[in-house]
Design an enzyme around this catalytic site. Structure first.
Site, PDB file in Angstrom:
ATOM      1  N   LYS A  75      56.632  39.243  56.530  1.00 21.86           N
ATOM      2  CA  LYS A  75      57.155  39.804  55.278  1.00 21.86           C
ATOM      3  C   LYS A  75      57.486  38.699  54.286  1.00 21.86           C
ATOM      4  O   LYS A  75      57.067  38.749  53.119  1.00 21.86           O
ATOM      5  CB  LYS A  75      58.399  40.653  55.553  1.00 21.86           C
ATOM      6  CG  LYS A  75      59.017  41.249  54.293  1.00 21.86           C
ATOM      7  CD  LYS A  75      60.284  42.016  54.619  1.00 21.86           C
ATOM      8  CE  LYS A  75      60.994  42.478  53.353  1.00 21.86           C
ATOM      9  NZ  LYS A  75      62.275  43.168  53.648  1.00 21.86           N
TER      10      LYS A  75
ATOM     11  N   HIS B 247      61.060  50.591  53.245  1.00 26.14           N
ATOM     12  CA  HIS B 247      60.574  51.709  52.435  1.00 26.14           C
ATOM     13  C   HIS B 247      59.066  51.889  52.582  1.00 26.14           C
ATOM     14  O   HIS B 247      58.566  52.999  52.782  1.00 26.14           O
ATOM     15  CB  HIS B 247      60.921  51.484  50.962  1.00 26.14           C
ATOM     16  CG  HIS B 247      62.391  51.361  50.698  1.00 26.14           C
ATOM     17  ND1 HIS B 247      63.275  52.401  50.873  1.00 26.14           N
ATOM     18  CD2 HIS B 247      63.139  50.310  50.276  1.00 26.14           C
ATOM     19  CE1 HIS B 247      64.495  52.010  50.566  1.00 26.14           C
ATOM     20  NE2 HIS B 247      64.436  50.736  50.207  1.00 26.14           N
TER      21      HIS B 247
END
Length: 215
Positions: A100, A120
């Site tokens: 990430k 999300h």
């Protein structure tokens, strides 16, 4: 370098905590060399607001040292001409840097077609049926890159974050306001209603009283 360090600081905390802490870091230390010379204890004191300050300070300094050892300076500009996956692999070899963080640096600092997967994006992706629910965020980076065309990667990232924050929330989404329920596998299988039932049952369970203890 700013993006890389700020991403490490933002791990497991909110932007409201990490951004002010990063601003204080930049105000306190004029250069990355100054950060390294200050040491993890001093750095932790400066970035305390970011949470997990001791751990993050050690990761940041170890990361900076390794970059300097590999490149002779505190810079990752040499990644710009590298193929995207090679550059991501290089970044992920650094302390405290996972897929990430590496993807965020490449996406927002170098304009690469990566998809940083946060909670999300992961939630919306499995709900609508693009990835498996049990895939995991780490593996989702590679799977989504293989499925989403390069020219849509940035838009996929930004749109799904917005959709996850505003409509497809956890634990329950606002399906009435969702424009893609006709494409959503979770909605078609009655996922939202099942989730409502689960939450209702969990709220009805009696709360165990804790034994009194001396303070």
């Amino acid at each position: 370098m700013d993006e890389l360090v700020s991403c490490i600081m933002s791990q497991h905390t909110s932007d409201a905590n990490s951004f002010p802490a990063f601003t204080r870091l930049k105000e306190t230390f004029p250069s990355w060399e100054d950060v390294v010379e200050a040491g993890p204890e001093a750095l932790a004191g400066v970035i305390r607001k970011a949470g997990l300050a001791n751990q993050k300070a050690k990761s940041i300094i170890a990361c900076l040292k390794q970059i300097h050892e590999k490149t002779g300076k505190y810079s990752i500009e040499h990644l710009r001409p590298m193929p995207t996956m090679e550059a991501r692999k290089w970044l992920m070899a650094l302390p405290g840097v996972g897929p990430k963080t590496a993807s965020i640096v490449l996406c927002f600092s170098m304009g690469r077609e990566t998809i940083p997967v946060d909670t999300h994006i992961y939630r919306v992706s499995w709900r609508i049926g693009i990835i498996a629910e049990d895939l995991g965020e780490v593996k989702a980076h590679d799977v989504l890159l293989s499925l989403v065309p390069d020219d849509l990667a940035f838009r996929y990232h930004t749109d799904l974050i917005q959709h996850g924050r505003v409509i497809c929330k956890a634990p329950l989404p606002n399906c009435q306001a969702c424009p893609i329920t006709d494409l959503c596998r979770w909605f078609a299988k009655g996922g939202p209603e099942k989730r409502k039932t689960e939450l209702s049952i969990s709220r009805q369970k009696p709360v165990r009283q804790r034994a009194a203890t001396k303070v």
